[in-house]
Structure formats: structure tokens, C-alpha cells
Enzyme design. Structure first.
Site, PDB file in Angstrom:
ATOM      1  N   CYS A  76     -21.840  33.017 -32.244  1.00 50.63           N
ATOM      2  CA  CYS A  76     -23.265  31.970 -31.465  1.00 50.63           C
ATOM      3  C   CYS A  76     -23.136  30.631 -31.240  1.00 50.63           C
ATOM      4  O   CYS A  76     -23.488  29.980 -32.370  1.00 50.63           O
ATOM      5  CB  CYS A  76     -24.819  32.402 -32.112  1.00 50.63           C
ATOM      6  SG  CYS A  76     -26.091  31.363 -30.989  1.00 50.63           S
TER       7      CYS A  76
ATOM      8  N   CYS B 132     -26.176  28.876 -32.736  1.00 46.21           N
ATOM      9  CA  CYS B 132     -26.910  29.572 -34.329  1.00 46.21           C
ATOM     10  C   CYS B 132     -25.625  28.895 -35.180  1.00 46.21           C
ATOM     11  O   CYS B 132     -26.490  28.214 -36.213  1.00 46.21           O
ATOM     12  CB  CYS B 132     -26.098  30.539 -34.450  1.00 46.21           C
ATOM     13  SG  CYS B 132     -27.312  31.997 -33.074  1.00 46.21           S
TER      14      CYS B 132
END
Length: 103
Positions: free
Chosen positions: A31, A34
Site C-alpha cells: 500500500c 501506508c
């Protein structure tokens, strides 16, 4: 102190039985947002003495992610005394996260 890696095996001890508020960071290695949030989370884990910072890898801990209704990541969940107090979805600044922690 650093962030605590939370799994279904240590969730009860690290989150539900924690004396202090707990910030759960639901993330995944693939991600992009993230990865952008990771340095902020690590900085908070090292600087915040009144909040426990925990990371939950959604690929490894799908049950926990489902339990919290995580549909997109990153998702930050603030827990106080074992109860969900607040949630933030997506990439947020350190200032925005600190504001959530101070509520």
C-alpha cells in the site's frame, strides 16, 4: 519505544487490556499511502508516552481487519479502555493524527 506489532494472539493483551489509549494502524506492505504514513507512525511511536502505537498487517491479520470493518487502508483506529473512540481512513498528516489523539 517503537510500534507494537499486533496479531490475533496478542490483541487482548496489547489492545483490550492496555491502560493507555491505543492507536491501531491497519496497513499492508503493498500500500503506497501506508508506506507514506509509516515514518509518521514510527515517529509517534517513539515520541508519544501516553499512547501505545500498534501496527496491524491486514494481509497477515485479516480477521482483525474484518473485526474492525477495515475496507481501505491505511486505517487508524483509536481505542480507549478497549472501546473504539475514533477512526481515520487514508493518509493523514502528523498534526491531524495528533489532534485525534488529543480528543
Amino acid at each position: 519505544m517503537g510500534a507494537v506489532h499486533v496479531t490475533k494472539d496478542n490483541y487482548m493483551k496489547e489492545v483490550l487490556q492496555a491502560e493507555e489509549p491505543v492507536l491501531l494502524d491497519f496497513w499492508a506492505s503493498w500500500c503506497g499511502p501506508c508506506k507514506m504514513l509509516m515514518p509518521i507512525i514510527e515517529e509517534l511511536a517513539d515520541s508519544q508516552t501516553n499512547v501505545k502505537i500498534c501496527k496491524v498487517n491486514v494481509d497477515e491479520e485479516g480477521e482483525l481487519a474484518m473485526q474492525f470493518g477495515v475496507k481501505s487502508i491505511p486505517t487508524l483506529v483509536l481505542m480507549r479502555q478497549g472501546e473504539r473512540a475514533d477512526t481515520m481512513i487514508g493518509l493523514h498528516s502528523k498534526a491531524e493524527i495528533l489532534e485525534m489523539l488529543s480528543k
